[in-house]
Enzyme design. Structure first.
Site, short mmCIF file in Angstrom:
data_model
loop_
_atom_site.label_atom_id
_atom_site.label_comp_id
_atom_site.label_asym_id
_atom_site.label_seq_id
_atom_site.Cartn_x
_atom_site.Cartn_y
_atom_site.Cartn_z
N SER A 163 -57.62 70.58 -9.99
CA SER A 163 -58.70 69.78 -10.57
C SER A 163 -59.89 70.68 -10.87
O SER A 163 -60.15 71.67 -10.16
CB SER A 163 -59.14 68.68 -9.59
N TYR A 211 -61.20 64.77 -1.59
CA TYR A 211 -60.24 64.98 -2.68
C TYR A 211 -60.37 66.39 -3.23
O TYR A 211 -59.37 67.10 -3.42
CB TYR A 211 -60.48 63.96 -3.78
#
Length: 255
Positions: free
Chosen positions: A141, A154
């Site tokens: 990400s 996350y």
């Protein structure tokens, strides 16, 4: 013939969003694709049907991730359909929306179990099935380089994936297996329903140097390159697919 004709691929979390787009793109390039999913039978069947209707080959396999024995269960299902692997795409993952002070221990454990632990052991148990010269592609990400305080746990899981990508690339290099990661920015999937709010969408678009949010197809195109022979001299890399988000005009610049 496509660039991946004769190859067998497995895409985890392939019943929707980015995973579905990657599965369909690899199949379009000629690969036979294992469509892994956790619980939604209808969604997985839809992906397989779409691939087959387009002239490709695919099969679905169900295995819940983030629970004891998840990797072994996944590979047991895979082995019912195929006798070897050329491309592993570790796409499956879950989010956790909470600032550091709001993260609960059980939620922390769950997001790491699904996003990191399952990826590690799925890859470990893939090694006996993965042919020399194969490909491992991990989904990271852009949040590993852009501070996003509301998804801190996350983001930490994706940082772990970046480190695993680097070290696995070194470990598997003697077999000619490349290991890379793809790091999307904000992508238009059902995981980002807030993009339907015009003001929030405009803000997200303003973070990208290219002035828009991404689509699953944007990510799938990079994954297809990394799965192909054309990427054979690329390994240990985290490739940003965020449209140049936060190259000077991102969240931190708005403070």
């Amino acid at each position: 013939m496509g660039a991946l004709t004769g190859k067998t691929a497995l895409v985890t979390g392939a019943s929707r969003g980015i995973g579905r787009a990657i599965a369909e793109r690899l199949a379009a390039e000629g690969a036979r694709v294992g469509v892994h999913y956790g619980s939604n039978d209808d969604a997985a069947k839809s992906v397989v049907a779409a691939i087959q209707d387009a002239g490709g080959e695919a099969f679905a396999l169900r295995a819940e991730l983030g629970v004891p024995g998840d990797a072994a269960a996944l590979w047991a299902e895979f082995d019912r359909h195929a006798d070897g692997l050329d491309i592993l795409v570790n796409n499956a993952g879950i989010g956790l929306l909470a600032p550091v002070e709001g993260v609960q221990e059980a939620d922390f454990d769950r997001v790491f179990a699904v996003n990191v632990k399952s990826l590690f052991f799925i890859t470990q148990q893939a090694l006996g099935r993965l042919r020399d010269g194969g490909r491992v592609i991990n989904l990271s990400s852009a949040t590993t380089r852009i501070a996003m305080p509301n998804i801190v746990a996350y983001s930490a899981t994706k940082g772990a994936i970046d480190t695993l990508t680097l070290t696995l690339a070194e470990a598997l290099a003697p077999r000619g297996i490349t290991v890379n990661a793809v790091a999307p920015g904000i992508i238009e999937t059902d995981l980002n329903p807030w993009l339907a709010i015009p003001e929030m969408r405009a803000t997200a678009e303003s973070w990208s140097a290219l002035g828009r949010t991404g689509t699953p197809a944007d990510v799938a195109g990079v994954a297809a390159f990394l799965a192909s022979d054309a990427s054979g001299w690329t390994t240990g890399q985290v490739i940003d697919v965020s449209g140049g988000s936060a190259l000077g005009n991102g969240p931190s610049a708005k403070r």
